[in-house]
Design a protein around this motif. Sequence first.
Motif, short mmCIF file in Angstrom:
data_model
loop_
_atom_site.label_atom_id
_atom_site.label_comp_id
_atom_site.label_asym_id
_atom_site.label_seq_id
_atom_site.Cartn_x
_atom_site.Cartn_y
_atom_site.Cartn_z
N GLY A 85 44.17 10.30 -75.35
CA GLY A 85 44.10 9.45 -74.17
C GLY A 85 44.96 8.22 -74.38
N SER A 86 45.72 7.82 -73.36
CA SER A 86 46.61 6.67 -73.51
C SER A 86 46.69 5.90 -72.20
N PHE A 87 47.04 4.62 -72.34
CA PHE A 87 47.25 3.75 -71.18
C PHE A 87 48.47 2.89 -71.46
N GLY A 88 49.41 2.86 -70.51
CA GLY A 88 50.62 2.09 -70.70
C GLY A 88 50.97 1.23 -69.50
N ALA A 89 51.55 0.07 -69.78
CA ALA A 89 52.02 -0.83 -68.73
C ALA A 89 53.50 -0.59 -68.48
N GLU A 90 53.86 -0.47 -67.21
CA GLU A 90 55.24 -0.21 -66.82
C GLU A 90 55.76 -1.36 -65.95
N SER A 91 57.08 -1.50 -65.90
CA SER A 91 57.66 -2.54 -65.05
C SER A 91 58.98 -2.09 -64.42
N ALA A 92 59.21 -0.77 -64.38
CA ALA A 92 60.46 -0.26 -63.83
C ALA A 92 60.48 -0.38 -62.32
N SER A 93 61.55 -0.95 -61.77
CA SER A 93 61.68 -1.08 -60.31
C SER A 93 63.12 -0.81 -59.90
N GLY A 94 63.28 -0.33 -58.66
CA GLY A 94 64.61 -0.03 -58.16
C GLY A 94 64.66 -0.17 -56.64
N MET A 95 65.87 -0.18 -56.07
CA MET A 95 66.04 -0.40 -54.64
C MET A 95 67.07 0.56 -54.08
N ASP A 96 66.82 0.98 -52.82
CA ASP A 96 67.79 1.79 -52.08
C ASP A 96 67.65 1.43 -50.61
N ARG A 97 68.55 1.96 -49.78
CA ARG A 97 68.57 1.61 -48.35
C ARG A 97 68.58 2.86 -47.49
N LEU A 98 67.97 2.74 -46.32
CA LEU A 98 67.99 3.76 -45.29
C LEU A 98 68.37 3.11 -43.97
N THR A 99 68.85 3.91 -43.05
CA THR A 99 69.08 3.45 -41.68
C THR A 99 68.18 4.24 -40.76
N LEU A 100 67.22 3.56 -40.16
CA LEU A 100 66.24 4.22 -39.29
C LEU A 100 66.40 3.68 -37.87
N LEU A 101 66.75 4.58 -36.94
CA LEU A 101 66.90 4.19 -35.54
C LEU A 101 67.84 3.00 -35.39
N GLY A 102 68.91 3.01 -36.18
CA GLY A 102 69.92 1.96 -36.10
C GLY A 102 69.59 0.71 -36.86
N ALA A 103 68.43 0.64 -37.50
CA ALA A 103 68.03 -0.56 -38.25
C ALA A 103 68.13 -0.29 -39.75
N ASN A 104 68.62 -1.27 -40.49
CA ASN A 104 68.69 -1.15 -41.95
C ASN A 104 67.31 -1.37 -42.56
N VAL A 105 66.95 -0.50 -43.48
CA VAL A 105 65.66 -0.60 -44.17
C VAL A 105 65.92 -0.58 -45.67
N GLU A 106 65.40 -1.58 -46.38
CA GLU A 106 65.51 -1.64 -47.84
C GLU A 106 64.18 -1.20 -48.45
N LEU A 107 64.28 -0.29 -49.41
CA LEU A 107 63.10 0.23 -50.09
C LEU A 107 63.12 -0.22 -51.55
#
Length: 235
Positions: A86-108
């Motif tokens: 059994g193990s438990f770990g703390a993570e901090s990985a994050s990332g970003m990408d973009r989509l265009t939905l109905l003509g609007a820019n969306v950042e994820l």
Amino acid sequence: MRDKRCMAAATLALGGLVGAQAVVADEFRVGVQGGLPVWSFDVGVPALGQSTTVDPDMESSFGVVGQYIIRSGAGDDGNFYVGVEGSFGAESASGMDRLTLLGANVELVTETTWVADVAWLAGFNLGETTALGGLGDVTVFGSVGASYAKADLGVTLPDLGLTGGDEGKHFGWKAGAGVEFDIGTSATLQVRANYTYYEDRTYRGQGVSLDVEPGAFEIRATVLYRVDYCALLGC
């Protein structure tokens, strides 16, 4: 009568020999672990049939681990072992990408915050080695089990100045393999590679429903110390 006594003695001797070769011992180990996970998040918008993949930057993870194993075979370390972990770990990985939905820019923005694992272990002792400064016995092992991870998803519409987010937990299956070295009489070093496949779940932010399916490949190092649990529990 004499023949029967001789046969009984031979049977006892054979039983003792078999018993000596089939030594069984259990062992409890606790320690710390560090890893370099490479995450990937497949993000889809079911209503519009659009999707993208968010690849977070690689960040190190740290955690604690406990193992209970049963060794079998001749010698102090046996020929093989099976056990649970059994193990438990703390993570901090994050990332970003973009989509265009109905003509609007969306950042994820995706981020993993913690991961908990429960796995079965099985290892086979290859014997002593003189490599790497003579680290003692070398064991190859494999693991398979379940994983539970918490993730956050941020949704930003920069054209409208709107920001929101959601969080969720993902269940997955993890498998790995590695090598284990004895370092002294009371400590063990394990190095392994893991891959985890997580089930998808739906996140909602700024009125947008997104299906998120994570996956991770990790190189992990673990230092374990043998603990005499009978001395602690008085058994």
